[in-house]
Every structure is written in structure tokens, then in C-alpha cells.
Design a protein around this motif. Sequence first.
Motif, mmCIF file in Angstrom:
data_model
loop_
_atom_site.group_PDB
_atom_site.id
_atom_site.type_symbol
_atom_site.label_atom_id
_atom_site.label_comp_id
_atom_site.label_asym_id
_atom_site.label_seq_id
_atom_site.Cartn_x
_atom_site.Cartn_y
_atom_site.Cartn_z
ATOM 1 N N ASP A 190 48.230 20.739 -12.591
ATOM 2 C CA ASP A 190 46.608 20.382 -12.884
ATOM 3 C C ASP A 190 46.147 19.638 -11.534
ATOM 4 O OD1 ASP A 190 46.752 20.841 -15.682
ATOM 5 O OD2 ASP A 190 47.428 18.765 -16.309
ATOM 6 N N ILE A 191 46.452 19.088 -10.949
ATOM 7 C CA ILE A 191 45.914 18.462 -9.529
ATOM 8 C C ILE A 191 45.741 19.756 -8.472
ATOM 9 C CG2 ILE A 191 46.330 17.091 -7.418
ATOM 10 C CD1 ILE A 191 47.634 15.209 -9.276
ATOM 11 N N MET A 192 46.670 20.252 -8.384
ATOM 12 C CA MET A 192 46.939 21.434 -7.252
ATOM 13 C C MET A 192 46.453 22.974 -7.661
ATOM 14 S SD MET A 192 47.809 20.195 -4.683
ATOM 15 C CE MET A 192 47.830 21.575 -3.671
ATOM 16 N N MET A 193 46.395 23.070 -9.099
ATOM 17 C CA MET A 193 46.184 24.750 -9.297
ATOM 18 C C MET A 193 44.966 24.958 -10.134
ATOM 19 S SD MET A 193 48.722 25.787 -7.555
ATOM 20 C CE MET A 193 48.395 27.507 -7.428
ATOM 21 N N ILE A 194 44.613 24.086 -11.235
ATOM 22 C CA ILE A 194 43.306 24.574 -12.016
ATOM 23 C C ILE A 194 42.364 23.491 -12.116
ATOM 24 C CG2 ILE A 194 45.013 26.074 -13.490
ATOM 25 C CD1 ILE A 194 44.901 23.956 -15.586
ATOM 26 N N ASP A 195 41.313 23.859 -12.705
ATOM 27 C CA ASP A 195 40.205 22.693 -12.546
ATOM 28 C C ASP A 195 39.874 21.846 -13.781
ATOM 29 O OD1 ASP A 195 39.692 25.298 -13.568
ATOM 30 O OD2 ASP A 195 37.601 25.256 -13.320
ATOM 31 N N VAL A 196 40.497 22.519 -14.854
ATOM 32 C CA VAL A 196 40.738 21.556 -16.135
ATOM 33 C C VAL A 196 41.712 20.672 -15.925
ATOM 34 C CG1 VAL A 196 40.692 21.557 -18.683
ATOM 35 C CG2 VAL A 196 39.456 23.412 -17.418
ATOM 36 N N PHE A 197 41.865 19.366 -16.416
ATOM 37 C CA PHE A 197 42.715 18.455 -15.868
ATOM 38 C C PHE A 197 43.399 17.951 -17.118
ATOM 39 C CE2 PHE A 197 44.993 14.701 -14.831
ATOM 40 C CZ PHE A 197 45.409 14.796 -13.538
ATOM 41 N N GLY A 198 44.747 18.081 -17.185
ATOM 42 C CA GLY A 198 45.312 17.746 -18.596
ATOM 43 C C GLY A 198 46.273 18.733 -19.322
ATOM 44 N N LEU A 239 51.346 19.897 -22.001
ATOM 45 C CA LEU A 239 52.402 20.860 -22.329
ATOM 46 C C LEU A 239 53.801 20.256 -21.908
ATOM 47 C CD1 LEU A 239 50.613 24.095 -21.981
ATOM 48 C CD2 LEU A 239 50.949 22.731 -23.968
ATOM 49 N N PHE A 240 53.888 19.839 -20.480
ATOM 50 C CA PHE A 240 55.039 19.579 -20.022
ATOM 51 C C PHE A 240 55.553 18.265 -20.750
ATOM 52 C CE2 PHE A 240 54.151 22.747 -16.685
ATOM 53 C CZ PHE A 240 55.573 23.397 -16.741
ATOM 54 N N PHE A 241 54.723 17.345 -21.039
ATOM 55 C CA PHE A 241 54.993 16.113 -21.433
ATOM 56 C C PHE A 241 55.576 16.187 -22.748
ATOM 57 C CE2 PHE A 241 53.295 12.923 -24.596
ATOM 58 C CZ PHE A 241 54.302 11.814 -24.150
ATOM 59 N N LEU A 242 54.994 17.042 -23.661
ATOM 60 C CA LEU A 242 55.625 17.434 -25.019
ATOM 61 C C LEU A 242 56.921 17.741 -25.015
ATOM 62 C CD1 LEU A 242 52.231 18.673 -26.734
ATOM 63 C CD2 LEU A 242 53.527 16.686 -27.313
ATOM 64 N N VAL A 243 57.110 18.980 -24.028
ATOM 65 C CA VAL A 243 58.605 19.514 -23.790
ATOM 66 C C VAL A 243 59.356 18.483 -23.711
ATOM 67 C CG1 VAL A 243 59.846 21.303 -22.663
ATOM 68 C CG2 VAL A 243 57.582 21.959 -23.705
ATOM 69 N N GLY A 244 59.221 17.813 -22.512
ATOM 70 C CA GLY A 244 60.033 16.738 -21.908
ATOM 71 C C GLY A 244 60.379 15.791 -22.826
ATOM 72 N N SER A 245 59.507 15.013 -23.484
ATOM 73 C CA SER A 245 59.892 14.111 -24.466
ATOM 74 C C SER A 245 60.399 14.395 -25.801
ATOM 75 C CB SER A 245 58.778 13.351 -24.681
ATOM 76 O OG SER A 245 57.498 14.356 -25.406
ATOM 77 N N ILE A 246 60.149 15.594 -26.243
ATOM 78 C CA ILE A 246 60.623 16.251 -27.470
ATOM 79 C C ILE A 246 62.328 16.609 -27.303
ATOM 80 C CG2 ILE A 246 60.571 17.819 -29.675
ATOM 81 C CD1 ILE A 246 57.497 17.535 -29.043
ATOM 82 N N ILE A 259 55.560 14.648 -17.218
ATOM 83 C CA ILE A 259 54.151 14.322 -16.902
ATOM 84 C C ILE A 259 53.970 14.769 -15.388
ATOM 85 C CG2 ILE A 259 52.848 12.329 -16.284
ATOM 86 C CD1 ILE A 259 53.591 11.148 -18.968
ATOM 87 N N ILE A 260 55.130 14.322 -14.575
ATOM 88 C CA ILE A 260 55.061 14.831 -13.050
ATOM 89 C C ILE A 260 54.762 16.325 -12.811
ATOM 90 C CG2 ILE A 260 56.447 14.865 -10.779
ATOM 91 C CD1 ILE A 260 57.456 12.278 -11.528
ATOM 92 N N THR A 261 55.562 17.065 -13.399
ATOM 93 C CA THR A 261 55.668 18.441 -13.227
ATOM 94 C C THR A 261 54.029 18.937 -13.714
ATOM 95 O OG1 THR A 261 57.851 18.673 -14.031
ATOM 96 C CG2 THR A 261 56.422 20.758 -13.979
ATOM 97 N N GLY A 262 53.646 18.541 -14.685
ATOM 98 C CA GLY A 262 52.170 18.855 -15.280
ATOM 99 C C GLY A 262 51.125 18.429 -14.287
ATOM 100 N N LEU A 263 51.214 17.233 -13.867
ATOM 101 C CA LEU A 263 50.486 16.682 -12.854
ATOM 102 C C LEU A 263 50.161 17.473 -11.965
ATOM 103 C CD1 LEU A 263 50.656 12.656 -13.172
ATOM 104 C CD2 LEU A 263 48.675 13.950 -13.727
ATOM 105 N N LEU A 291 45.427 12.520 -23.001
ATOM 106 C CA LEU A 291 45.335 14.125 -21.963
ATOM 107 C C LEU A 291 44.380 14.799 -22.857
ATOM 108 C CD1 LEU A 291 49.016 14.108 -21.314
ATOM 109 C CD2 LEU A 291 47.355 13.819 -19.858
ATOM 110 N N LEU A 292 44.549 14.853 -24.386
ATOM 111 C CA LEU A 292 43.627 15.728 -24.781
ATOM 112 C C LEU A 292 41.906 15.225 -24.605
ATOM 113 C CD1 LEU A 292 44.980 15.934 -28.439
ATOM 114 C CD2 LEU A 292 44.566 17.902 -26.693
ATOM 115 N N PHE A 293 41.782 14.115 -24.518
ATOM 116 C CA PHE A 293 40.463 13.620 -24.109
ATOM 117 C C PHE A 293 40.123 13.975 -22.469
ATOM 118 C CE2 PHE A 293 38.192 9.955 -21.721
ATOM 119 C CZ PHE A 293 36.931 9.828 -22.526
ATOM 120 N N LEU A 294 41.254 13.771 -21.772
ATOM 121 C CA LEU A 294 41.075 14.283 -20.307
ATOM 122 C C LEU A 294 40.811 15.684 -20.084
ATOM 123 C CD1 LEU A 294 43.567 12.723 -17.909
ATOM 124 C CD2 LEU A 294 41.123 12.676 -17.605
ATOM 125 N N ILE A 295 41.391 16.636 -20.959
ATOM 126 C CA ILE A 295 41.325 17.917 -21.160
ATOM 127 C C ILE A 295 39.512 18.343 -21.503
ATOM 128 C CG2 ILE A 295 41.650 20.179 -22.270
ATOM 129 C CD1 ILE A 295 44.438 19.274 -22.325
#
Lengths: 284, 167
Positions: free
Chosen positions: B62-70, B75-82, B55-59, A24-28
Motif C-alpha cells: 500500500d505504501i510503495m505501490m498503489i495510491d489507495v491505502f489499505g 487482504l494480507f491481514f485476513l489471510v494471515g490471521s485466518i 499487515i506488514i506485507t500489505g502495508l 482498514l475499510l475506513f482507510l480504503i
Amino acid sequence: MVIKLKFIRKNIKKVLFTGIIIFLLFLIGITSNERENISGTENIAGVLLSRTQKFVYNIGQTFDNAFISIQSIAKAREENNALRNKISELQQENRTLSDIVYNSQILKAEYKLRMNLEYEYTEAQVVSKLDGNWFDRLVIDKGEKDGIKKNDIVVQASVSDDNIVETGLVGRVVDVGYNWAKIITIIDESSKVSFRVLENNEAGIAEGNIDSTISGYFFNNHSSANEGDKLVTSGLGEIYLQNIYIGSVEKVENTNDAKNFKLYVDPAVDFSKLYKVFVLKAGR
Amino acid sequence: MKKVIMIVIVILNFILQTSLYHFIGCFGIIPNVSLALVVVFALYSDSITGAFLGIITGLLYDIMMIDVFGIYTLLFFLVGSIVGLINEDVNKENAFSFFWITLISAVVWHLLMYIILFFLGLEYKEITLITGNIIFEIIVDAALAAALSKFMLYLFNKFNIKLLSRQ
């Protein structure tokens, strides 16, 4: 090799966790530089989601309008009278200005040039917003199929006799899907617009701030402006088209640094109430 | 079935979050319901489900709202998994557990967002201007998570699906 595989199997969760973070960092990193097109998967997801978002946004807008209507019934008559007086005042001002314009050859030439500056445009509706603390972005319901291209300019406007009267700059298109497009607004922190002060022709850069406001500074240290002066796009940098109204100067502050005067701009567009917008096809 | 319903709720909430909530936000604050949901679902499941929902929430963002992907996916992946990792140590019948964990998650979420954007070249010199808004939003998110924890129990019970392992 066997030991490595055993380690991976034993720590599969940790390996996956680290791998996803690195990926993900790479993608960003690679997408932080503006890309030409969005991927096919993003496009399909956008097509599916944007329609539902449009439906939900319309419901919200209808309730919001109804609420505002109820609130403003009492004010309507008062506002109507004030607007009638304002129209008379503007008609008077218009006559005076027309007289000045037609008595000056230079202004007459510029007036004709402006009148001929007509861009093709597409009317679009805002379907979703990301107006949290970090970003100020929009998604509209028009995309590739409507001829929208990356870097097309988005304005708020009203339509009269098939002409649009632009009321203010909203932003520009950053990504385009089949029937949807992402917009970065001029109040977004990463947004920069080159401006010109209508009253004295001084130029500078206006940028979005984290608190969804706009501030700016001049190219020339000795330049300044007065409260109420109007800012339009200068066209420098060739991202935004020339002469689109940005807003008026709210406050001028002497910063005592190299940039000297800092301007606080009151944008012409109320970004919290955006619904219909127009995309100007710059043809670049 | 439980995970499918969680995914559907996360997607529906994303649509409401980006298209509706800003009409009803108060004092300029729009609560991050997506974050509250990821925390609640991660606590009611495990780290893998939490990571997957994150990951689903973050995707979606990233897909719908902003131009930088990931950014949002990370952020949501880190929160969800931890958060999913600590689910067994949390008393899930106590709404305050959800409140505190969401509060901490939201603080970390905003801190990481600031760091990522800083490294992407956005300096946010006047960050203090929105600190108050962020603090208020974090408290609202945490309170929402506490309420959502009870509401989700009720909702899943309606579908005859166990959210708590001892049910």
C-alpha cells in the motif's frame, strides 16, 4: 459498563480482528478519492525501500539485457541493414513532408507552435513494478527533491542534442515522495486518457483494460478510424498534455451499442521492458 | 528471533517481488510469493503472528505501490490471521497441506480483491480475460508454498530456530 469491559477482555482477539477490518475499510474509503500528499510515515518507508528496489531492479535489468543481447546477436546484422533502409526511407518521407508543411501557411504556423512546445523534463528510472493481474503501476527514482509533482506526465523517450524525442505515453504521477514517485500507467484498469486521431482529428476516450491492453471509444457515434491510425493525447480534461503519442489503432470493432465503434490500441510503449522514462513537468 | 527473521524475509521478498520477479516470470505469470510466505509463516506460528506478518506485507504494497491505502493490508491481514487460526489442525510435515491451504487462500484473496475494487468503482467487465492467468498463478503460488514450507524448515534449522513445535 463493567459487563462491556468484561466482554471486550474475554473476546479481545475477536474485537481486535473486527476493529482492524473496520479501520482498514475506513482507510480504503477515505484514500480512494485522490489525496494531495502522502503521509510522513509513507514517505520515510518509501525513501528507505526505493533505493534497495532500485539496486535490485538494476541487477534484474542487467541480466535481462545480457540475456536479450545473447539472443539477438544473430539478428543484429539483419536488423542493422533493415534500419539503414528505414532511415533512408524516413529521410525521403521527411523531405516530402517538409516540402508540404512549408508550402502551407496553416501547417507552417502549427509546425512552429509544436516546435516551441518544450516542457522541462526529468529523466527517471523505474525501480519497481506492480504488474500483477489487478494493477499496472510503477515506482520511479525521482520525487519532490527533483521537482516532480502530482499529475506530471510520464513518457518514454530518446534524447538527442539536448532535446527529447518522445516515443510514447507511459502514464502520470499519482503520489510523490521525497526521492520516489508512484506512477499509474495508461494500461491500468482505472486509467483514462482523452485522445485525438491524428489522421482525421476525431476525439474520444482511451482506457486501460484488465488484461493490460488499451481500448477506446469516440465521443461522436459517427466517428471511426482505420487500422494503423495514430492516437495522440487531446489534452481534454487537462490531466494529460496535448499531442503525446499513445499508440496506433490495432482493430476497430462495431459494438452495436451507444458507443458504436470500439478501438483496440497498440500502445507505443512496451510496458514489460520499461527502464528509463521521462517526467514532463507540466507546471500546473 | 523466529519472528524477526520472518519479518526480514517478508520485507526482502517484497523488494524482490516488485523489482526482480517480473524479469523471471514465465508466460506472463508472476507468482505472488508474498502470499505464499504469509500462508507458510502463519501455519508455522499462530494467528497473531500471521496477522502481524500479513499487515506488514500489505502495508509495504500500500505504501510503495498503489495510491489507495489499505487494500493489500486488509487482504494480507485476513489471510494471515485466518490461516494462523487453523495452524494447530494442520499436519505441517505434509507439503500438500501447504499446497491446499495456499490454494484456498489465493482464491479467497483474488475474490476479495475483485469485490473491493468493484465497490471502489472498477467494474472489471472483462474479468474473464484474466481468469486463466489468475488460475495459473494460484496453482503456482500453491506449489511455491509447498516448496517454501520445506525450504523454510531447512533455513530456520540452519539458524537453530525451531519452526515446528515438536522439534
